[in-house]
Design a protein around this motif. Structure first.
Motif, PDB file in Angstrom:
ATOM      1  N   GLU A 108      -6.868   1.819  -6.934  1.00 39.62           N
ATOM      2  CA  GLU A 108      -6.876   3.030  -5.863  1.00 39.62           C
ATOM      3  C   GLU A 108      -5.726   2.806  -5.062  1.00 39.62           C
ATOM      4  O   GLU A 108      -4.912   3.503  -4.813  1.00 39.62           O
ATOM      5  N   PHE A 109      -5.578   1.408  -4.631  1.00 39.00           N
ATOM      6  CA  PHE A 109      -4.558   1.181  -3.555  1.00 39.00           C
ATOM      7  C   PHE A 109      -3.136   1.349  -4.182  1.00 39.00           C
ATOM      8  O   PHE A 109      -2.459   1.757  -3.766  1.00 39.00           O
ATOM      9  N   LEU A 110      -3.047   0.804  -5.422  1.00 42.22           N
ATOM     10  CA  LEU A 110      -1.752   0.906  -6.197  1.00 42.22           C
ATOM     11  C   LEU A 110      -1.388   2.305  -6.349  1.00 42.22           C
ATOM     12  O   LEU A 110      -0.199   2.431  -6.312  1.00 42.22           O
ATOM     13  N   GLU A 111      -2.500   2.924  -7.000  1.00 39.76           N
ATOM     14  CA  GLU A 111      -2.046   4.542  -6.966  1.00 39.76           C
ATOM     15  C   GLU A 111      -1.348   4.954  -5.859  1.00 39.76           C
ATOM     16  O   GLU A 111      -0.470   5.873  -5.658  1.00 39.76           O
ATOM     17  N   LYS A 112      -2.085   4.812  -4.715  1.00 35.53           N
ATOM     18  CA  LYS A 112      -1.801   5.663  -3.287  1.00 35.53           C
ATOM     19  C   LYS A 112      -0.273   5.064  -2.963  1.00 35.53           C
ATOM     20  O   LYS A 112       0.569   5.920  -2.347  1.00 35.53           O
ATOM     21  N   CYS A 113      -0.098   3.701  -3.023  1.00 39.50           N
ATOM     22  CA  CYS A 113       1.179   3.219  -2.926  1.00 39.50           C
ATOM     23  C   CYS A 113       2.224   3.772  -3.635  1.00 39.50           C
ATOM     24  O   CYS A 113       3.334   3.975  -3.257  1.00 39.50           O
ATOM     25  N   ALA A 114       2.149   3.869  -4.899  1.00 40.38           N
ATOM     26  CA  ALA A 114       2.976   4.307  -5.755  1.00 40.38           C
ATOM     27  C   ALA A 114       3.228   6.018  -5.552  1.00 40.38           C
ATOM     28  O   ALA A 114       4.521   6.310  -5.414  1.00 40.38           O
ATOM     29  N   ASP A 115       2.267   6.632  -5.113  1.00 38.39           N
ATOM     30  CA  ASP A 115       2.352   8.024  -4.566  1.00 38.39           C
ATOM     31  C   ASP A 115       3.387   7.899  -3.395  1.00 38.39           C
ATOM     32  O   ASP A 115       4.194   8.832  -3.258  1.00 38.39           O
ATOM     33  N   LYS A 116       3.077   7.144  -2.378  1.00 35.38           N
ATOM     34  CA  LYS A 116       3.939   7.095  -1.162  1.00 35.38           C
ATOM     35  C   LYS A 116       5.319   6.844  -1.366  1.00 35.38           C
ATOM     36  O   LYS A 116       6.139   7.562  -0.664  1.00 35.38           O
TER      37      LYS A 116
END
Length: 457
Positions: A108-116
């Motif tokens: 979940e953290f990786l997905e959010k970072c990638a989006d950011k």
């Protein structure tokens, strides 16, 4: 390490211009991945960023790992995102293992970072030994072909550039290029099942075949080709036959079992077990209405079809008042009740009913069928039970429960789709009551045309 670029190219992981986020724990595998991609960024035509997630499971050691990754990235000009969460508390709250909780929160953290950061790819450092361990772990669980395919090289925007690279090759690369890394002390303990396979099982298998991990990789690729073909057959079947949350039993039963099982897995979710699949296949053999509950979903066999997720529910008993309107958002019906003057034109249809208002006994209710319900319809010289009426038209149990019935305090006065009771037929005198029942797409969050649940005008 030329094979890494070849592997990236083979699976079209990083087209030129791509922005890739590397998941970096600070261990040997992830530092190899980060260093390699950063070193070859110009050659590949990509932009590289890093992300580190602190699971807060190893106290000061976990904080050391975070500081190490942040420091290396700062020294080497690599943008780095960091995050953390209480994995143990999350696992206890959700009733899952620590490993599963860590995986969920990390991804979940990786997905959010990638989006950011606007990254089109997220690279993880799984290697060929990890893949072999995963296949063995799935084998111990009795997995089917999908589980024996191992770790996919690419899924959505997650990529595994090191999946064809062994752990020994990674260690050699780190030594030759002077790349530092940190050691996770938990990797040395046999507390986790994967560590037992890594420390006790893999050495034995490498003793039989030193290239065991590479052999598993080749076998997994062959299985993946087979799985993709069978999966496409299942997807095409669903496209052709899956309508209104249901499948025709005869067509599903005619499929080879491997295809039928994949059809069910696609509809019911990845958590569908072999036992669940067998239960549904056996359900298809029953002639009466029956159901089975699997993975949080009810599957019902009824009139030659399998219904997925439909529960047998009934319409709530709802009072109708003259010149009033109601809507039942969760059930998809809008109802208008209008008192009309004597001499009004009457044209009963399957959803519009006209009643002699003086014949109505007490209040009118909008309901579902009830045990023992009977009606003598206008134009028929007999009284029939609703059970017989519905059976004649081959209605499913779901359709029977969701067919509106209008009744007063004396009994049924009309049935949606069938007509009005003889005792309420409109004559030449007296007021007329008109009731219109329409299906609607309105939901509890989408009221339209002035209707509102339980609202009276």
């Amino acid at each position: 390490m030329k094979t890494i670029i070849d592997f990236i190219s083979k699976y079209a992981m990083l087209p030129r211009g791509a922005k890739v986020l590397c998941a970096v724990s600070g261990g040997a595998d992830s530092m190899c991945l980060l260093h390699y991609l950063d070193k070859n960024a110009d050659k590949l035509g990509i932009t590289v960023s890093a992300a580190h997630f602190n699971h807060r499971l190893r106290g000061a050691e976990a904080d050391r790992d975070q500081a190490f990754v942040e420091g290396w990235c700062s020294d080497n000009g690599v943008a780095c995102e960091v995050g953390q969460a209480d994995v143990k508390a999350f696992a206890e709250k959700n009733g899952i293992s620590t490993e599963e909780a860590a995986r969920q929160l990390r991804y979940e953290f990786l997905e959010k970072c990638a989006d950011k950061l606007g990254c089109t790819a997220i690279a993880t450092a799984h290697n060929s030994d990890d893949n072999a361990e995963t296949v063995l772990l799935n084998l111990t669980r009795g997995s089917g072909a999908k589980g024996l395919c191992g770790i996919p090289p690419k899924r959505d925007r997650f990529i595994r550039p090191l999946l064809s690279t062994s752990r020994s090759e990674i260690e050699k690369y780190l030594a030759e290029n002077g790349v530092p890394h940190v050691e996770d002390s938990s990797n040395a303990a046999d507390e986790y099942t994967r560590n037992i396979i890594r420390h006790r099982v893999m050495p034995v298998l490498r003793g039989i075949n030193p290239a065991f991990s590479a052999s598993v990789m080749r076998a997994a690729e062959l299985l993946r080709d087979d799985e993709e073909y069978l999966d496409s057959l299942a997807a095409n079947f669903i496209k052709d036959f899956y309508k209104n949350d249901s499948l025709p039993v005869s067509e599903l039963a005619a499929l080879p079992k491997p295809i039928a099982a994949r059809v069910l897995r696609k509809i019911c979710g990845r958590g569908l077990t072999a036992q669940h699949t067998q239960a549904v296949l056996e359900l298809m053999q029953t002639k009466n209405v029956s159901h089975t509950d699997i993975h949080g979903m009810r599957v019902t066999a009824d009139k030659g079809r399998l219904y997925f997720g439909r529960e047998l529910k009934s319409l709530p008993d709802t009072e109708l008042v003259p010149n009033g309107k109601i809507i039942l958002p969760e059930h998809g019906f809008a109802v208008e009740c209008e008192l009309m003057p004597t001499g009004s034109k009457v044209f009963n249809s399957l959803n519009t009913f006209f009643f002699n208002y003086d014949s109505i006994c007490g209040t009118i209710s909008f309901t579902s069928r009830k045990d023992g319900d009977k009606i003598r319809l206008i134009g028929r010289n007999c009284t029939k039970s609703l059970k017989d009426l519905f059976s004649e038209t081959k209605m499913t149990q779901f359709e029977r429960n969701m067919t509106p019935v209008l009744r007063d305090e004396k009994g049924i006065i009309a049935v949606y789709g069938f007509g009005v009771a003889q005792r309420c037929a409109v004559g030449s005198e007296g007021a007329v009551l008109r009731v219109m029942i329409n299906k609607t797409d309105c939901t509890g969050d989408n009221y339209q045309n002035g209707y509102r649940y339980e609202e009276r005008y």
